[in-house]
Each structure stands twice: as structure tokens, then as C-alpha cells.
Design a protein around this motif. Sequence first.
Motif, PDB file in Angstrom:
ATOM      1  N   ASP A 191       0.801  -1.222   0.000  1.00 63.52           N
ATOM      2  CA  ASP A 191       0.000   0.000   0.000  1.00 63.52           C
ATOM      3  C   ASP A 191       0.839   1.279   0.000  1.00 63.52           C
ATOM      4  O   ASP A 191       0.290   2.381   0.109  1.00 63.52           O
ATOM      5  N   PHE A 192       2.168   1.150  -0.122  1.00 63.20           N
ATOM      6  CA  PHE A 192       3.010   2.339  -0.186  1.00 63.20           C
ATOM      7  C   PHE A 192       2.690   3.080  -1.475  1.00 63.20           C
ATOM      8  O   PHE A 192       2.521   2.467  -2.531  1.00 63.20           O
ATOM      9  N   PRO A 193       2.583   4.403  -1.419  1.00 67.06           N
ATOM     10  CA  PRO A 193       2.234   5.153  -2.625  1.00 67.06           C
ATOM     11  C   PRO A 193       3.186   4.864  -3.799  1.00 67.06           C
ATOM     12  O   PRO A 193       4.379   4.630  -3.611  1.00 67.06           O
ATOM     13  N   VAL A 194       2.608   4.899  -4.974  1.00 70.37           N
ATOM     14  CA  VAL A 194       3.368   4.628  -6.195  1.00 70.37           C
ATOM     15  C   VAL A 194       4.102   5.903  -6.611  1.00 70.37           C
ATOM     16  O   VAL A 194       3.482   6.966  -6.720  1.00 70.37           O
ATOM     17  N   PRO A 195       5.407   5.797  -6.848  1.00 69.38           N
ATOM     18  CA  PRO A 195       6.147   6.985  -7.258  1.00 69.38           C
ATOM     19  C   PRO A 195       6.001   7.253  -8.753  1.00 69.38           C
ATOM     20  O   PRO A 195       5.575   6.393  -9.519  1.00 69.38           O
ATOM     21  N   MET A 196       6.385   8.452  -9.125  1.00 69.01           N
ATOM     22  CA  MET A 196       6.558   8.764 -10.536  1.00 69.01           C
ATOM     23  C   MET A 196       8.051   8.961 -10.740  1.00 69.01           C
ATOM     24  O   MET A 196       8.782   9.204  -9.775  1.00 69.01           O
ATOM     25  N   GLU A 197       8.498   8.789 -11.922  1.00 73.34           N
ATOM     26  CA  GLU A 197       9.929   8.975 -12.176  1.00 73.34           C
ATOM     27  C   GLU A 197      10.121  10.208 -13.043  1.00 73.34           C
ATOM     28  O   GLU A 197       9.524  10.334 -14.107  1.00 73.34           O
ATOM     29  N   ARG A 198      10.926  11.123 -12.541  1.00 69.82           N
ATOM     30  CA  ARG A 198      11.274  12.346 -13.260  1.00 69.82           C
ATOM     31  C   ARG A 198      12.784  12.502 -13.206  1.00 69.82           C
ATOM     32  O   ARG A 198      13.368  12.372 -12.143  1.00 69.82           O
ATOM     33  N   TRP A 199      13.372  12.740 -14.327  1.00 72.11           N
ATOM     34  CA  TRP A 199      14.815  12.947 -14.422  1.00 72.11           C
ATOM     35  C   TRP A 199      15.598  11.773 -13.834  1.00 72.11           C
ATOM     36  O   TRP A 199      16.672  11.941 -13.256  1.00 72.11           O
ATOM     37  N   GLY A 200      15.029  10.571 -13.927  1.00 72.96           N
ATOM     38  CA  GLY A 200      15.688   9.381 -13.406  1.00 72.96           C
ATOM     39  C   GLY A 200      15.615   9.239 -11.896  1.00 72.96           C
ATOM     40  O   GLY A 200      16.316   8.420 -11.307  1.00 72.96           O
ATOM     41  N   ILE A 201      14.752  10.021 -11.258  1.00 75.41           N
ATOM     42  CA  ILE A 201      14.612  10.002  -9.799  1.00 75.41           C
ATOM     43  C   ILE A 201      13.167   9.640  -9.458  1.00 75.41           C
ATOM     44  O   ILE A 201      12.230  10.163 -10.061  1.00 75.41           O
ATOM     45  N   ARG A 202      12.989   8.745  -8.493  1.00 69.58           N
ATOM     46  CA  ARG A 202      11.642   8.435  -8.007  1.00 69.58           C
ATOM     47  C   ARG A 202      11.170   9.581  -7.123  1.00 69.58           C
ATOM     48  O   ARG A 202      11.861   9.975  -6.178  1.00 69.58           O
ATOM     49  N   LEU A 203       9.977  10.064  -7.414  1.00 69.10           N
ATOM     50  CA  LEU A 203       9.370  11.133  -6.631  1.00 69.10           C
ATOM     51  C   LEU A 203       7.945  10.743  -6.288  1.00 69.10           C
ATOM     52  O   LEU A 203       7.254  10.116  -7.091  1.00 69.10           O
ATOM     53  N   TRP A 204       7.528  11.119  -5.078  1.00 65.45           N
ATOM     54  CA  TRP A 204       6.187  10.813  -4.595  1.00 65.45           C
ATOM     55  C   TRP A 204       5.435  12.107  -4.352  1.00 65.45           C
ATOM     56  O   TRP A 204       6.029  13.139  -4.054  1.00 65.45           O
ATOM     57  N   VAL A 205       4.115  12.014  -4.409  1.00 67.14           N
ATOM     58  CA  VAL A 205       3.267  13.150  -4.052  1.00 67.14           C
ATOM     59  C   VAL A 205       3.273  13.252  -2.525  1.00 67.14           C
ATOM     60  O   VAL A 205       2.949  12.287  -1.828  1.00 67.14           O
ATOM     61  N   ARG A 206       3.674  14.403  -2.024  1.00 69.00           N
ATOM     62  CA  ARG A 206       3.849  14.592  -0.586  1.00 69.00           C
ATOM     63  C   ARG A 206       2.582  14.239   0.190  1.00 69.00           C
ATOM     64  O   ARG A 206       2.641  13.563   1.223  1.00 69.00           O
ATOM     65  N   ALA A 207       1.425  14.692  -0.283  1.00 69.26           N
ATOM     66  CA  ALA A 207       0.170  14.430   0.430  1.00 69.26           C
ATOM     67  C   ALA A 207      -0.100  12.928   0.554  1.00 69.26           C
ATOM     68  O   ALA A 207      -0.605  12.468   1.588  1.00 69.26           O
ATOM     69  N   GLU A 208       0.235  12.155  -0.459  1.00 68.55           N
ATOM     70  CA  GLU A 208       0.034  10.701  -0.404  1.00 68.55           C
ATOM     71  C   GLU A 208       0.963  10.064   0.625  1.00 68.55           C
ATOM     72  O   GLU A 208       0.564   9.160   1.357  1.00 68.55           O
TER      73      GLU A 208
END
Length: 67
Positions: free
Chosen positions: A33-50
Motif C-alpha cells: 500500500d506504499f504510494p506509487v512513485p513517478m519517475e522524473r529525471w531518473g529520480i523516483r518522486l512521490w506526491v507529498r500528500a500521499e
Amino acid sequence: MPDLDELVSSGDIAVLSNAGQTAVCNWYRRCDDFPVPMERWGIRLWVRAEIVAWLDGRNRGLEGDDA
């Protein structure tokens, strides 16, 4: 797509949760159930609110939260 200031890295999550980056990596790999990241510029990033909602659901104290 969320604004850049709404995104957090694994290092940011470690600070928010008062945990190490190894713990964040383990949560990402092991918690379904860990939030799914998006990848930008080769880095995993998550939505802070999630991430905050996920941490709140596990009673993880947020940095600067005295409650």
C-alpha cells in the motif's frame, strides 16, 4: 501532474518520517500500500500528500509534529 513543490524524494520521506533512507526503500519494496512513485529525471518522486497520509495511517511521527 503535480507541481514540483508537491513532490518528495526518498530522502525527503526519511526526514518526514524520522526514519532512514533504508527504511523508506524497504517500505517501497515491501509494503503493497506504499504510494506509487513517478519517475522524473531518473529520480523516483512521490506526491507529498500521499506520503503524509500513508505515514499518518501508520502512526509515524512527522518531523516537527509534537502531537
